[in-house]
Scaffold this motif. Structure first.
Motif, mmCIF file in Angstrom:
data_model
loop_
_atom_site.group_PDB
_atom_site.id
_atom_site.type_symbol
_atom_site.label_atom_id
_atom_site.label_comp_id
_atom_site.label_asym_id
_atom_site.label_seq_id
_atom_site.Cartn_x
_atom_site.Cartn_y
_atom_site.Cartn_z
ATOM 1 N N ASP A 16 0.895 -1.235 -0.085
ATOM 2 C CA ASP A 16 0.036 -0.004 0.098
ATOM 3 C C ASP A 16 0.955 1.210 0.161
ATOM 4 O OD1 ASP A 16 -2.828 0.971 0.792
ATOM 5 O OD2 ASP A 16 -1.527 2.248 1.885
ATOM 6 N N PRO A 17 0.523 2.153 -0.839
ATOM 7 C CA PRO A 17 1.554 3.495 -0.880
ATOM 8 C C PRO A 17 1.691 3.977 0.384
ATOM 9 C CG PRO A 17 -0.163 3.572 -2.714
ATOM 10 C CD PRO A 17 -0.593 2.369 -1.825
ATOM 11 N N ARG A 18 0.453 4.275 1.344
ATOM 12 C CA ARG A 18 0.703 4.739 2.594
ATOM 13 C C ARG A 18 1.580 3.960 3.636
ATOM 14 N NH1 ARG A 18 1.720 9.054 5.121
ATOM 15 N NH2 ARG A 18 0.800 9.073 7.468
ATOM 16 N N ALA A 19 1.567 2.661 3.509
ATOM 17 C CA ALA A 19 2.298 1.829 4.121
ATOM 18 C C ALA A 19 3.837 1.929 3.901
ATOM 19 C CB ALA A 19 2.040 0.385 3.962
ATOM 20 N N ARG A 20 4.149 2.149 2.309
ATOM 21 C CA ARG A 20 5.464 2.314 2.036
ATOM 22 C C ARG A 20 5.812 3.760 2.391
ATOM 23 N NH1 ARG A 20 8.213 0.146 -2.367
ATOM 24 N NH2 ARG A 20 6.194 -1.118 -2.836
ATOM 25 N N GLN A 21 5.258 4.652 2.547
ATOM 26 C CA GLN A 21 5.414 5.861 2.966
ATOM 27 C C GLN A 21 5.960 5.949 4.499
ATOM 28 O OE1 GLN A 21 2.557 8.907 2.258
ATOM 29 N NE2 GLN A 21 3.933 10.733 3.365
ATOM 30 N N VAL A 22 5.189 5.284 5.083
ATOM 31 C CA VAL A 22 5.434 5.077 6.579
ATOM 32 C C VAL A 22 6.489 4.231 7.054
ATOM 33 C CG1 VAL A 22 4.436 4.427 8.986
ATOM 34 C CG2 VAL A 22 2.997 5.708 7.256
ATOM 35 N N ALA A 23 6.848 3.079 5.941
ATOM 36 C CA ALA A 23 7.914 2.209 6.535
ATOM 37 C C ALA A 23 9.143 3.047 5.943
ATOM 38 C CB ALA A 23 7.849 1.156 5.395
ATOM 39 N N THR A 24 9.156 4.216 4.851
ATOM 40 C CA THR A 24 10.245 4.699 4.666
ATOM 41 C C THR A 24 10.503 5.740 5.789
ATOM 42 O OG1 THR A 24 9.783 4.482 2.267
ATOM 43 C CG2 THR A 24 11.450 6.293 2.756
ATOM 44 N N ARG A 25 9.609 6.262 6.134
ATOM 45 C CA ARG A 25 9.566 7.333 7.231
ATOM 46 C C ARG A 25 10.453 6.964 8.577
ATOM 47 N NH1 ARG A 25 6.786 12.388 8.081
ATOM 48 N NH2 ARG A 25 7.167 13.110 10.077
ATOM 49 N N LEU A 26 9.987 5.575 8.868
ATOM 50 C CA LEU A 26 10.266 5.003 10.226
ATOM 51 C C LEU A 26 11.690 3.962 9.916
ATOM 52 C CD1 LEU A 26 6.996 3.578 11.852
ATOM 53 C CD2 LEU A 26 8.284 5.830 11.981
ATOM 54 N N GLY A 27 12.190 4.024 8.473
ATOM 55 C CA GLY A 27 13.411 3.171 8.510
ATOM 56 C C GLY A 27 13.040 1.688 8.624
ATOM 57 N N CYS A 28 11.698 1.096 8.308
ATOM 58 C CA CYS A 28 11.213 -0.226 8.369
ATOM 59 C C CYS A 28 11.713 -0.865 7.253
ATOM 60 C CB CYS A 28 10.089 -0.261 9.128
ATOM 61 S SG CYS A 28 9.523 -1.634 9.330
ATOM 62 N N ALA A 29 12.324 -1.950 7.165
ATOM 63 C CA ALA A 29 12.546 -2.614 5.968
ATOM 64 C C ALA A 29 11.884 -4.110 5.817
ATOM 65 C CB ALA A 29 14.173 -2.926 5.901
ATOM 66 N N ALA A 30 11.758 -4.689 7.072
ATOM 67 C CA ALA A 30 11.016 -5.822 7.144
ATOM 68 C C ALA A 30 10.163 -5.963 8.539
ATOM 69 C CB ALA A 30 12.221 -6.870 7.091
ATOM 70 N N SER A 31 9.529 -7.073 8.706
ATOM 71 C CA SER A 31 8.456 -7.293 9.782
ATOM 72 C C SER A 31 8.120 -8.473 10.093
ATOM 73 C CB SER A 31 7.401 -6.453 9.650
ATOM 74 O OG SER A 31 6.417 -7.070 8.857
ATOM 75 N N TYR A 32 7.988 -9.025 11.262
ATOM 76 C CA TYR A 32 7.643 -10.520 11.497
ATOM 77 C C TYR A 32 6.562 -10.126 12.803
ATOM 78 C CZ TYR A 32 7.699 -15.203 13.663
ATOM 79 O OH TYR A 32 7.402 -16.315 14.032
ATOM 80 N N ALA A 33 5.367 -10.851 12.382
ATOM 81 C CA ALA A 33 4.288 -10.522 13.352
ATOM 82 C C ALA A 33 3.523 -11.947 13.601
ATOM 83 C CB ALA A 33 3.232 -9.847 12.402
ATOM 84 N N ARG A 34 3.095 -11.834 14.936
ATOM 85 C CA ARG A 34 2.544 -13.063 15.337
ATOM 86 C C ARG A 34 1.104 -12.624 16.173
ATOM 87 N NH1 ARG A 34 5.666 -18.143 15.476
ATOM 88 N NH2 ARG A 34 3.652 -18.820 16.728
ATOM 89 N N GLY A 35 0.214 -13.430 15.960
ATOM 90 C CA GLY A 35 -1.232 -13.322 16.641
ATOM 91 C C GLY A 35 -1.308 -13.633 17.917
ATOM 92 N N LEU A 36 -1.863 -13.095 18.767
ATOM 93 C CA LEU A 36 -2.073 -13.416 20.234
ATOM 94 C C LEU A 36 -3.442 -13.987 20.504
ATOM 95 C CD1 LEU A 36 -0.410 -10.350 21.954
ATOM 96 C CD2 LEU A 36 0.602 -12.405 21.497
ATOM 97 N N ALA A 37 -3.683 -15.264 20.533
ATOM 98 C CA ALA A 37 -5.097 -15.950 20.821
ATOM 99 C C ALA A 37 -4.931 -17.004 21.590
ATOM 100 C CB ALA A 37 -5.900 -16.201 19.470
#
Length: 477
Positions: free
Chosen positions: A169-190
């Protein structure tokens, strides 16, 4: 012509080829290529560890992993509040997957709350930027939505290179660039019983993803952590409900009576206590003031406090000018309706025009009068708490205040929370009241805040006590 003899080296005759390493004379000598392969096989065989060493290495790795999980779960078990537990989960997961930053979103599926977002290495502004990204474009949003439709054990989502993803998503790309975030790893809590609780995301500064071993470890850790978070969530909801009931039993606002200004501060302990305060306008411009405490904690103590406070208000309307009669009636009611409980209480009949107070106390700490010219405790008669004797009665005392003086009424929790002996706590409270800056004495609310801050400099949440704290400040104009 004979061939020249090559020079000899000690132990080596270069003119004679090395025989094949075989005792069978019929076996032909190896070719040079076969010899090279044999040497390589021998080298590889020598480089491979023995089977026992491989097993030992695996066992050492398992022990190391189990030790790490034990230490992390022990640290989590020592956390007693939901917010602290969420922060601990963030820190532990970041250490396991090797990510410097992250965020956790608490969003229970039942919709009863609380809902919150906490960050690790992210400021409030950073979290605000992330919240501007469409939910479906965030890893935690996708996990939360998938858990809402198909509850499971949480699941995971790996994004090795965010910026290289063409469908980002363009907004996600913009925020990732602003924060210097290049990768992510997510887990659900359930959990299977509580359902979806939320999701946690760890962020990398460079394209990366955790190894399979690390993902397995964080999965084991989160399986335990989610159960712990579910228990803390229930406790948090219980405390919030109890606090709402308690606040509903106490005055929503203090009355305005000519000649006096009032301010109250009430902080409940972690399990909910039975301390109360009250200010009730009475006929002929008088004012009834009371503070008290019921023994015990929890919902039963809060309910008992509500019944006693309501009864005291009724007795104050009927015979408020006689504080002894008010407390005597309250003591009789307590023995009849709450035989296993006792309570301390103080009731004061205040006449603002005359700046006169008539009061009686039952096992309660005495009021403190403070002003520019004096700071002293009111000498009340020594009396047992309500419900401790077959018949309670103690003489009342009369107090006259000067213009600008403030009377402080508090419960024992303010003294006990300091962790000091009663005598030392009383002296400390008197010294703090005597040193109140002149600029604060005009406002009873500022006086109350100053006293609390000085008595409990680490704050009510970190003072280590479990009792309620009540402080009622009454300033005479």
């Amino acid at each position: 012509m004979s061939a020249p003899h090559l020079p000899k080296v000690a132990g080596i005759n270069s003119a004679v080829p090395t025989p094949a390493a075989s005792s069978n004379p019929a076996t032909p000598a190896m070719s040079s290529a076969s010899a090279t392969d044999a040497v390589a096989d021998t080298a590889r065989s020598a480089a491979l560890p023995a089977p026992g060493a491989v097993i030992q290495d695996r066992l050492a790795g398992w022990v190391s992993d189990l030790t790490t999980l034990h230490e992390l779960t022990e640290r989590l078990a020592r956390v007693g509040t939901l917010d602290d537990a969420l922060h601990e989960v963030l820190r532990a997961g970041a250490a396991l997957v090797g990510a410097p930053r992250g965020l956790v979103v608490l969003e229970p599926a039942d919709g009863l709350g609380p809902r919150t977002t906490l960050g690790l290495g992210l400021s409030r502004a950073d979290l605000g930027h992330i919240e501007t990204v469409p939910r479906a474009a965030t890893p935690h949003g996708r996990l939360l939505d998938s858990l809402a439709t198909a509850p499971g054990d949480g699941g995971e989502l790996v994004q090795r290179d965010l910026l290289a993803h063409s469908g980002l998503d363009p907004r996600a790309r913009q925020v990732a660039t602003r924060l210097g975030c290049a990768a992510s790893y997510a887990r659900g809590l359930a959990t299977t019983t509580a359902g979806r609780l939320g999701a946690v995301v760890w962020l990398y500064d460079e394209p990366a993803e955790p190894a399979e071993r690390h993902r397995h470890l964080v999965g084991l850790y989160l399986r335990h952590a989610t159960e712990h978070l579910a228990r803390l969530l229930e406790l948090e909801r219980g405390r919030a409900s109890l606090a709402a009931v308690r606040d509903g039993l106490l005055p929503s606002r203090l009355p305005r009576v000519p000649g006096v200004r009032l301010a109250a501060r009430h902080r409940s302990g972690p399990h909910g206590g039975g301390d109360w305060y009250d200010a009730l306008p009475l006929p002929e411009g008088a004012l009834g003031l009371s503070v008290g405490s019921v023994t015990g904690t929890g919902p039963a103590a809060v309910a008992a406090m509500g019944r006693l406070r309501a009864s005291l208000r009724a007795y104050a309307v009927m015979e408020g000018e006689d504080p002894v009669a008010v407390l005597s009636d309250l003591e009789l009611l307590l023995r009849m309706t709450e035989p296993v409980r006792s309570a301390t209480a103080l009731f004061a009949y205040c006449e603002p025009v005359l700046r006169r107070i008539t009061l009686a106390g039952a096992g309660h700490c005495p009021p403190l009068v403070t002003g520019e010219r004096r700071t002293e405790y009111v000498e009340t008669s020594l009396s047992a708490p309500l419900g401790m004797l077959a018949c309670w009665e103690a003489p009342s005392v009369e107090l006259r205040t000067a213009p600008g003086e403030t009377v402080l009424l508090c419960t024992d929790g303010l003294l006990h929370r300091t962790g000091e002996s009663p005598d030392l706590a009383y002296r400390r409270l008197r010294g703090i009241a005597a040193d109140i800056p002149a600029a604060l004495r005009e406002d009873p609310g500022a006086v109350a805040d100053h006293v609390l801050e000085c008595m409990l400099p680490d704050g009510l949440d970190h003072s280590g006590g479990e009792e309620d704290v009540v402080l009622l400040a009454v300033r005479f104009d």
